[in-house]
Design a protein around this motif. Structure first.
Motif, mmCIF file in Angstrom:
data_model
loop_
_atom_site.group_PDB
_atom_site.id
_atom_site.type_symbol
_atom_site.label_atom_id
_atom_site.label_comp_id
_atom_site.label_asym_id
_atom_site.label_seq_id
_atom_site.Cartn_x
_atom_site.Cartn_y
_atom_site.Cartn_z
ATOM 1 N N SER A 117 -1.824 -1.331 -3.975
ATOM 2 C CA SER A 117 -2.925 -0.385 -3.795
ATOM 3 C C SER A 117 -2.334 1.004 -3.658
ATOM 4 O O SER A 117 -1.503 1.239 -2.764
ATOM 5 C CB SER A 117 -3.751 -0.718 -2.549
ATOM 6 O OG SER A 117 -4.380 -1.965 -2.687
ATOM 7 N N VAL A 118 -2.741 1.913 -4.531
ATOM 8 C CA VAL A 118 -2.275 3.293 -4.498
ATOM 9 C C VAL A 118 -3.436 4.168 -4.063
ATOM 10 O O VAL A 118 -4.469 4.226 -4.735
ATOM 11 C CB VAL A 118 -1.757 3.743 -5.876
ATOM 12 C CG1 VAL A 118 -1.236 5.181 -5.800
ATOM 13 C CG2 VAL A 118 -0.673 2.801 -6.377
ATOM 14 N N SER A 119 -3.260 4.843 -2.942
ATOM 15 C CA SER A 119 -4.340 5.678 -2.417
ATOM 16 C C SER A 119 -4.078 7.148 -2.735
ATOM 17 O O SER A 119 -2.941 7.603 -2.733
ATOM 18 C CB SER A 119 -4.478 5.495 -0.911
ATOM 19 O OG SER A 119 -3.244 5.732 -0.275
ATOM 20 N N SER A 120 -5.167 7.872 -2.988
ATOM 21 C CA SER A 120 -5.042 9.292 -3.347
ATOM 22 C C SER A 120 -5.099 10.176 -2.104
ATOM 23 O O SER A 120 -5.417 9.706 -1.013
ATOM 24 C CB SER A 120 -6.152 9.698 -4.307
ATOM 25 O OG SER A 120 -7.400 9.371 -3.751
ATOM 26 N N SER B 24 -3.219 0.616 -9.332
ATOM 27 C CA SER B 24 -3.628 -0.422 -8.388
ATOM 28 C C SER B 24 -4.021 -1.681 -9.153
ATOM 29 O O SER B 24 -4.900 -1.656 -10.019
ATOM 30 C CB SER B 24 -4.810 0.062 -7.541
ATOM 31 O OG SER B 24 -4.440 1.193 -6.768
ATOM 32 N N ASN C 210 0.854 -1.197 0.000
ATOM 33 C CA ASN C 210 0.000 0.000 0.000
ATOM 34 C C ASN C 210 0.886 1.242 0.000
ATOM 35 O O ASN C 210 1.745 1.377 0.872
ATOM 36 C CB ASN C 210 -0.894 0.017 1.240
ATOM 37 C CG ASN C 210 -1.802 -1.187 1.306
ATOM 38 O OD1 ASN C 210 -2.574 -1.443 0.392
ATOM 39 N ND2 ASN C 210 -1.692 -1.954 2.374
ATOM 40 N N GLN D 30 -0.039 6.189 -9.402
ATOM 41 C CA GLN D 30 -1.405 6.740 -9.490
ATOM 42 C C GLN D 30 -2.387 5.672 -9.030
ATOM 43 O O GLN D 30 -2.091 4.478 -9.118
ATOM 44 C CB GLN D 30 -1.709 7.107 -10.950
ATOM 45 C CG GLN D 30 -0.718 8.059 -11.570
ATOM 46 C CD GLN D 30 -0.826 8.112 -13.092
ATOM 47 O OE1 GLN D 30 -1.685 7.450 -13.681
ATOM 48 N NE2 GLN D 30 0.020 8.900 -13.719
ATOM 49 N N PRO D 31 -3.565 6.084 -8.567
ATOM 50 C CA PRO D 31 -4.579 5.078 -8.176
ATOM 51 C C PRO D 31 -4.853 4.068 -9.293
ATOM 52 O O PRO D 31 -5.131 2.905 -9.010
ATOM 53 C CB PRO D 31 -5.798 5.935 -7.863
ATOM 54 C CG PRO D 31 -5.220 7.223 -7.358
ATOM 55 C CD PRO D 31 -3.994 7.441 -8.208
ATOM 56 N N GLN E 149 1.087 5.724 -1.156
ATOM 57 C CA GLN E 149 0.336 6.941 -1.482
ATOM 58 C C GLN E 149 0.637 7.383 -2.906
ATOM 59 O O GLN E 149 1.755 7.185 -3.417
ATOM 60 C CB GLN E 149 0.699 8.046 -0.498
ATOM 61 C CG GLN E 149 0.013 7.894 0.856
ATOM 62 C CD GLN E 149 0.056 9.180 1.642
ATOM 63 O OE1 GLN E 149 1.107 9.796 1.770
ATOM 64 N NE2 GLN E 149 -1.091 9.589 2.161
ATOM 65 N N GLU E 150 -0.323 8.009 -3.487
ATOM 66 C CA GLU E 150 -0.181 8.548 -4.837
ATOM 67 C C GLU E 150 1.044 9.455 -4.920
ATOM 68 O O GLU E 150 1.324 10.240 -4.007
ATOM 69 C CB GLU E 150 -1.438 9.353 -5.194
ATOM 70 C CG GLU E 150 -1.453 9.897 -6.611
ATOM 71 C CD GLU E 150 -2.781 10.583 -6.941
ATOM 72 O OE1 GLU E 150 -3.597 10.781 -6.021
ATOM 73 O OE2 GLU E 150 -2.995 10.887 -8.122
#
Lengths: 115, 112
Positions: free
Chosen positions: B109-112, B85, B12, B81-82, B14-15
């Motif tokens: 998983s890329v979270s914004s 994912s 996991n 980028q999300p 972050q963007e």
């Protein structure tokens, strides 16, 4: 260019029944693969064809699985009789070699559930 | 025994950060190593291929390294980028034109 086509997309059967999957590879691709992908795992080779000949079927459970590619184009994979552990996604891939380097193109897969 | 291991089942981030995925193998001598992306309900899609005599390969925001001494490949996605994912699969090809041997994959998983 059309991609690799597979049908059906989903199939639910009871154990000991038989089932067949169909694959139409990308036009002109001589090599065709069938892979089995169990949930949470990577794909595992079942059989590899070069035109209509078998190159590698060492991991195919031949007591219940069979596959053919009669005219060197479409292919069918059959399971008879099915077991619970055959529940998986069955992926077909086709490839053509370019200077010894090969890129495989996968179809969407057939999701099989054996009850 | 022969093994292909991808370092984690899930990653996991972050963007905007760089995602780094690891693939280690034992008792194989691959001629090629490939990376694929798989989205839920879809078949794997080819991303990059690197040969045994290549150290690094790039394609847009993707970079792959291959160290045959360490028996390891690293896969990097920069400026994630999300939409990145997905599950990323490492695959070995021992000889040209042979079947791929896949790892279990790492779900990014890329979270914004």
């Amino acid at each position: 260019e059309a991609g690799v086509a597979q049908s059906p997309r989903y199939k639910i059967i009871e154990k000991r029944q038989s089932v067949a999957f169909w694959c139409n590879p990308i036009s002109g691709h001589a090599t065709l693969y069938w892979y089995q992908q169990i949930l949470g795992q990577g794909p595992k080779l079942l059989i590899q064809f070069q035109n209509n000949g078998v190159v590698d079927d060492s991991q195919l459970p031949k007591d219940r699985f069979s596959a053919e590619r009669l005219k060197g184009v479409d292919s069918t994979l059959k399971i008879q009789p099915a077991k619970l552990e055959d529940s998986a996604v069955y992926l077909c891939a086709s490839a053509h070699s370019t200077g010894g380097q090969e890129t495989q193109y996968f179809g969407p897969g057939t999701r099989l559930l054996v009850l | 025994s022969q093994k292909i291991e991808q370092n984690s089942e899930a990653l996991n981030i972050q963007e905007g950060k760089t995602a780094t995925l690891t693939c280690n193998y034992t008792n194989y001598s691959p001629a090629y190593l490939q990376w694929y992306r798989q989205d839920p309900g879809r078949g794997p899609v080819f991303l990059l291929l690197i040969r045994e005599n290549e150290k690094e390969k790039r394609k847009e925001r993707l970079k792959v390294t291959f160290d045959t001494t360490l028996k390891q490949s690293l896969f990097h996605i920069t400026a994630s980028q999300p939409a990145d994912s997905a599950t990323y699969l490492c695959a070995l090809e021992e000889q040209a034109g042979t079947a791929l041997i896949f790892g279990k994959g790492t779900t990014l998983s890329v979270s914004s």
